[in-house]
Design an enzyme around this catalytic site. Structure first.
Site, PDB file in Angstrom:
ATOM      1  N   LYS A  55       0.861  -1.193   0.000  1.00 30.40           N
ATOM      2  CA  LYS A  55       0.000   0.000   0.000  1.00 30.40           C
ATOM      3  C   LYS A  55       0.897   1.243   0.000  1.00 30.40           C
ATOM      4  CE  LYS A  55      -4.338   1.201   2.302  1.00 30.40           C
ATOM      5  NZ  LYS A  55      -5.128   0.992   3.525  1.00 30.40           N
TER       6      LYS A  55
HETATM    7  O1  G3P Z   1      -7.730   1.805   5.353  1.00 27.49           O
HETATM    8  C1  G3P Z   1      -8.046   3.053   4.884  1.00 27.49           C
HETATM    9  C2  G3P Z   1      -9.419   3.572   5.235  1.00 27.49           C
HETATM   10  O2  G3P Z   1     -10.373   2.588   5.080  1.00 27.49           O
HETATM   11  C3  G3P Z   1      -9.520   4.346   6.510  1.00 27.49           C
HETATM   12  O3  G3P Z   1     -10.825   4.540   6.959  1.00 27.49           O
HETATM   13  O4  G3P Z   1     -12.476   5.253   8.660  1.00 27.49           O
HETATM   14  O5  G3P Z   1     -10.057   5.844   8.977  1.00 27.49           O
HETATM   15  O6  G3P Z   1     -11.424   6.975   7.231  1.00 27.49           O
HETATM   16  P1  G3P Z   1     -11.204   5.716   8.002  1.00 27.49           P
END
Ligand code: G3P
Length: 216
Positions: free
Chosen positions: A87
């Protein structure tokens, strides 16, 4: 649409995997830190444990932000298991690194995508996945799902093979909308996956069936 779980928590990964519908896992530095994983060796061991639990793509994020650092880290991450997808953040050196990984047979997930232009660049560099952050766009007063639709349209018109991975999913409706709009993958917290199960009429109907079954 493939289902990934967005966590570094082994118990939650196992619970989702036991449902039989899990296709992979995404993690990020915040999610890994939440699990108390510290140091290069412990991080590698944790990714290995995830790979042993789930037979699917497992995103492992680089922490460097310069080309050489990302390449060095990515090579080490990819060596942990064949299912590891490196990633990489959507920055200038990230695009260069994605191109390098593509040329060297290492699959990538370009993260922190907030615009169609960023998705196009990542696809041109050969990213296996782009991760638009739906919830964070919604949080800032824009419509995250519009971006999914726009990227889907562009990738179809241009015949880009990069998969659209809807990320930053916050609720079951996000999953349904992402599926409607043709996202290839949705990465979700366990709560959103389990939220898809729920409907009050299902509970009422089952209670009635079980009550009537006593008369059988
Ligand atoms: O893994 C990346 C993403 O899904 C993060 O989500 O909820 O921290 O905006 P969030």
């Amino acid at each position: 649409m493939k289902f990934f779980i967005d966590t570094g928590n082994l118990a939650q990964i196992k619970e989702a995997n036991d449902l039989g519908i899990l296709d992979g896992v995404t993690t990020n530095p915040s999610l890994m830190a939440k699990e108390g994983v510290k140091g290069e060796e412990a991080i590698a061991q944790h990714y290995k444990a995830i790979c042993e639990l789930v037979d699917g793509d497992i995103s492992a994020e680089v922490l460097s932000t310069d080309f050489a650092g990302m390449v060095e880290e990515g090579k080490k991450l990819a060596a942990i298991h064949p299912n590891i997808v490196v990633k990489v953040p959507m920055i200038k050196d990230g695009i260069k690194a994605i191109k390098w990984f593509t040329d060297n047979g290492i699959r990538t997930n370009c993260t922190l995508i907030f615009s169609a232009g960023q998705a196009i660049l990542a696809a041109k560099a050969g990213a296996s996945y782009v991760s638009p952050f739906i919830g964070r766009i919604d949080d800032s007063g824009w419509d995250g799902m519009e971006l999914i639709g726009q990227i889907r349209h562009i990738f179809d018109v241009q015949n880009y093979k990069t998969e659209i991975l809807a990320a930053s999913i916050r609720n079951p409706l996000h999953i349904i909308k992402a599926a409607e709009l043709g996202a290839d993958v949705c990465t979700c917290p366990l709560s959103s996956i389990l939220g898809l199960l729920k409907h009050p009429l299902t509970d009422i109907g089952l209670a009635q069936f079980l009550e009537d079954a006593k008369k059988m």
